[in-house]
Write a protein that holds these residues in place. Structure first.
Motif, mmCIF file in Angstrom:
data_model
loop_
_atom_site.group_PDB
_atom_site.id
_atom_site.type_symbol
_atom_site.label_atom_id
_atom_site.label_comp_id
_atom_site.label_asym_id
_atom_site.label_seq_id
_atom_site.Cartn_x
_atom_site.Cartn_y
_atom_site.Cartn_z
ATOM 1 N N VAL A 130 0.880 -1.068 0.391
ATOM 2 C CA VAL A 130 0.105 -0.096 0.136
ATOM 3 C C VAL A 130 0.951 1.432 -0.015
ATOM 4 C CG1 VAL A 130 -1.815 0.874 1.319
ATOM 5 C CG2 VAL A 130 -1.928 -1.534 1.461
ATOM 6 N N PRO A 131 0.356 1.753 -0.907
ATOM 7 C CA PRO A 131 1.782 3.469 -0.889
ATOM 8 C C PRO A 131 1.887 3.863 0.032
ATOM 9 C CG PRO A 131 0.691 3.239 -3.112
ATOM 10 C CD PRO A 131 -0.493 1.862 -1.909
ATOM 11 N N SER A 132 0.738 5.023 0.889
ATOM 12 C CA SER A 132 0.775 5.086 2.139
ATOM 13 C C SER A 132 1.644 4.216 3.292
ATOM 14 C CB SER A 132 -0.330 5.326 2.810
ATOM 15 O OG SER A 132 -1.170 4.752 3.322
ATOM 16 N N VAL A 133 1.441 3.030 3.805
ATOM 17 C CA VAL A 133 2.182 1.725 4.851
ATOM 18 C C VAL A 133 3.369 2.873 4.011
ATOM 19 C CG1 VAL A 133 2.690 0.118 5.159
ATOM 20 C CG2 VAL A 133 0.489 0.975 5.324
ATOM 21 N N ALA A 134 4.160 1.706 2.812
ATOM 22 C CA ALA A 134 5.417 2.356 2.438
ATOM 23 C C ALA A 134 6.605 3.280 2.280
ATOM 24 C CB ALA A 134 5.365 1.590 0.777
ATOM 25 N N ARG A 135 5.492 4.048 2.161
ATOM 26 C CA ARG A 135 6.129 5.517 2.200
ATOM 27 C C ARG A 135 6.706 5.743 3.746
ATOM 28 N NH1 ARG A 135 5.463 10.531 4.262
ATOM 29 N NH2 ARG A 135 2.759 9.628 5.022
ATOM 30 N N ALA A 185 -2.342 4.355 10.627
ATOM 31 C CA ALA A 185 -3.310 5.414 11.116
ATOM 32 C C ALA A 185 -3.407 6.512 9.860
ATOM 33 C CB ALA A 185 -2.879 6.547 12.463
ATOM 34 N N THR A 186 -2.288 6.636 8.708
ATOM 35 C CA THR A 186 -2.575 7.373 7.774
ATOM 36 C C THR A 186 -3.046 6.268 6.912
ATOM 37 O OG1 THR A 186 -0.218 7.950 7.810
ATOM 38 C CG2 THR A 186 -0.798 7.749 5.853
ATOM 39 N N LEU A 187 -3.566 5.525 6.511
ATOM 40 C CA LEU A 187 -4.273 4.264 6.011
ATOM 41 C C LEU A 187 -5.567 4.806 6.316
ATOM 42 C CD1 LEU A 187 -4.369 2.266 3.928
ATOM 43 C CD2 LEU A 187 -4.021 -0.065 5.291
ATOM 44 N N LEU A 188 -5.573 4.391 7.315
ATOM 45 C CA LEU A 188 -7.144 4.386 8.171
ATOM 46 C C LEU A 188 -7.955 6.234 8.034
ATOM 47 C CD1 LEU A 188 -7.342 3.302 11.517
ATOM 48 C CD2 LEU A 188 -8.456 2.387 9.591
ATOM 49 N N LEU A 189 -7.272 6.804 7.642
ATOM 50 C CA LEU A 189 -7.049 8.799 7.219
ATOM 51 C C LEU A 189 -8.011 8.837 5.636
ATOM 52 C CD1 LEU A 189 -4.233 10.979 8.980
ATOM 53 C CD2 LEU A 189 -6.988 10.460 9.506
ATOM 54 N N ASP A 190 -7.040 7.750 4.987
ATOM 55 C CA ASP A 190 -7.884 7.289 3.796
ATOM 56 C C ASP A 190 -8.631 6.772 3.826
ATOM 57 O OD1 ASP A 190 -5.424 9.122 2.743
ATOM 58 O OD2 ASP A 190 -4.172 7.027 2.779
ATOM 59 N N ARG A 195 -10.965 -2.619 5.166
ATOM 60 C CA ARG A 195 -12.046 -1.621 5.072
ATOM 61 C C ARG A 195 -12.913 -2.550 5.480
ATOM 62 N NH1 ARG A 195 -11.130 -1.780 -0.008
ATOM 63 N NH2 ARG A 195 -9.898 0.432 -0.271
ATOM 64 N N HIS A 196 -13.622 -4.155 5.448
ATOM 65 C CA HIS A 196 -14.115 -4.480 5.877
ATOM 66 C C HIS A 196 -14.502 -4.145 7.433
ATOM 67 C CE1 HIS A 196 -17.460 -7.525 6.761
ATOM 68 N NE2 HIS A 196 -16.346 -7.923 7.393
ATOM 69 N N ARG A 197 -13.327 -4.374 8.226
ATOM 70 C CA ARG A 197 -13.333 -4.662 9.597
ATOM 71 C C ARG A 197 -13.873 -2.973 10.038
ATOM 72 N NH1 ARG A 197 -8.739 -7.540 11.527
ATOM 73 N NH2 ARG A 197 -9.031 -9.628 11.196
ATOM 74 N N LEU A 198 -14.034 -2.008 9.037
ATOM 75 C CA LEU A 198 -13.943 -0.673 9.704
ATOM 76 C C LEU A 198 -15.715 -0.249 9.354
ATOM 77 C CD1 LEU A 198 -11.519 2.148 7.873
ATOM 78 C CD2 LEU A 198 -12.389 2.074 10.105
ATOM 79 N N THR A 199 -16.492 -1.689 7.938
ATOM 80 C CA THR A 199 -17.997 -0.816 7.966
ATOM 81 C C THR A 199 -18.634 -2.436 8.702
ATOM 82 O OG1 THR A 199 -17.345 -2.524 6.133
ATOM 83 C CG2 THR A 199 -17.377 0.386 5.793
ATOM 84 N N ALA A 200 -18.120 -2.819 8.990
ATOM 85 C CA ALA A 200 -18.476 -3.713 9.937
ATOM 86 C C ALA A 200 -18.124 -2.896 11.756
ATOM 87 C CB ALA A 200 -18.290 -5.158 10.008
ATOM 88 N N ALA A 201 -18.149 -1.916 12.060
ATOM 89 C CA ALA A 201 -17.509 -1.490 13.941
ATOM 90 C C ALA A 201 -18.145 -2.499 15.020
ATOM 91 C CB ALA A 201 -17.801 0.149 13.863
ATOM 92 N N PRO A 202 -18.427 -2.841 15.639
ATOM 93 C CA PRO A 202 -19.549 -3.169 16.557
ATOM 94 C C PRO A 202 -19.858 -2.458 17.453
ATOM 95 C CG PRO A 202 -16.993 -3.703 17.139
ATOM 96 C CD PRO A 202 -16.885 -3.261 16.062
#
Length: 333
Positions: A36-41, A95-100, A325-332
């Motif tokens: 993932v570009p943001s993670v690799a950076r 965190a950077t990935l989550l912001l995206d 992404r799935h875990r974000l949309t399925a937040a308990p």
């Protein structure tokens, strides 16, 4: 009906991104996200900057993408700077990935202990390069301080019961480092006194678990280190954050450059009141709490301290971006 003193005061529900500290290093945690570009950076930048500053330890790119990398206990013992850098890089990358990915948008960041540096970076108050340099500087200060063997102990005691126990056992060098949840209090102090506390806690039939940490953060043992670090922070440029910065060591958000610099050093000596911060944020309208660290450390505390809030821990186990992404949309809830 009783009013809930921590209930939101109204307005649009808001989301906070939580940045953990101790416990956020997990070998190979980002192995499914390394492309993932943001993670690799983040991984490239941390390793390049650390190398330029003379770092000789294992690269974080290896520690965070290889499941066979050293475990936390071994790494903090053999190369504490590498442990600190890997912890910082993991949280910033996640965190950077989550912001995206997060929808609705994130409105604030909340740092916990040494996670404050990651929170400041994610909010844009300091750069990734500054964060790496500060960790190198702090490493030198800790090494030069010749501190006694000391650490952290997590218990399932309430803060009140923990304080009573410390008074009864007459262990003046053991302090409450963090009031994390109604039944989670972290203690800090010299190893020999923590061992005595651990025996006493277990004699009560309660839990006491040593935390992986290079020293006793949130303790007066680090007063001289804290003062030296604060002096060095005065020369650091601090930018206006793009997200509101909250910490578990202060009652309100850090807004001014002075407050942001204070937040960067608070983990050395200031005790945490995480539950107090969560309650204040809930009153301010924050209803969703995203955990940006491997495992699910802060989201678990948030659910315990704020029943009914929405939490998500997308990185609780190593997964790829689609699963995040799935875990974000399925937040308990």
């Amino acid at each position: 009906m009783r009013n809930d003193p921590t209930a939101p005061t109204g307005g649009t529900p808001r989301t906070v991104l939580m940045c953990p500290g101790q416990g956020a290093y997990l070998p190979g945690a980002l192995r499914h996200l390394s492309d993932v570009p943001s993670v690799a950076r983040v991984l490239r930048t941390v390793d390049a900057r650390s190398g330029a500053l003379g770092g000789t330890g294992p690269p974080v790119g290896h520690l965070l993408t290889d499941a066979a990398a050293p475990d936390p206990e071994r790494l903090v013992r053999t190369d504490p700077l590498a442990f600190d850098l890997a912890t910082y890089a993991a949280v910033v990358a996640c965190a950077t990935l989550l912001l995206d990915l997060a929808s609705p948008s994130v409105h604030a960041v909340l740092g916990h202990s040494v996670g404050d540096l990651a929170a400041l970076t994610v909010a844009g108050a300091i750069t990734l390069e500054q964060g790496v340099r500060l960790l190198h500087v702090r490493d030198g200060l800790l090494r030069d301080a010749a501190l006694p063997a000391a650490g952290l102990l997590a218990t399932d005691l309430s803060p009140e019961l923990a304080a009573d126990l410390l008074r009864a056992e007459e262990l003046p060098q053991v302090r409450i480092a963090a009031r994390n949840a109604p039944q989670q209090t972290v203690l800090a102090g010299p190893d020999d006194q923590l061992a005595a506390v651990r025996r006493s806690v277990r004699a009560l039939g309660r839990r006491a678990t040593p935390l992986t940490s290079r020293t006793a953060y949130h303790h007066p043992l680090l007063t001289d280190v804290h003062r030296a670090f604060r002096r060095l922070l005065r020369a650091q440029h601090v930018a206006p954050p793009t997200l509101t910065v909250h910490t578990a060591s202060a009652a309100g958000p850090a807004r001014t450059p002075a407050q942001l610099r204070t937040a960067a050093a608070a983990h050395l000596t200031e005790p945490l009141a995480f539950q107090r911060t969560l309650h204040a944020m809930r009153r301010a309208g924050f209803t969703t709490y995203l955990d940006s660290g491997p495992r699910a450390l802060l989201s678990t505390l948030a659910r315990t301290g704020l029943p009914g809030c929405t939490t998500a821990a997308p990185f609780r186990t190593p997964v790829g971006v689609d699963r995040v992404r799935h875990r974000l949309t399925a937040a308990p809830r």
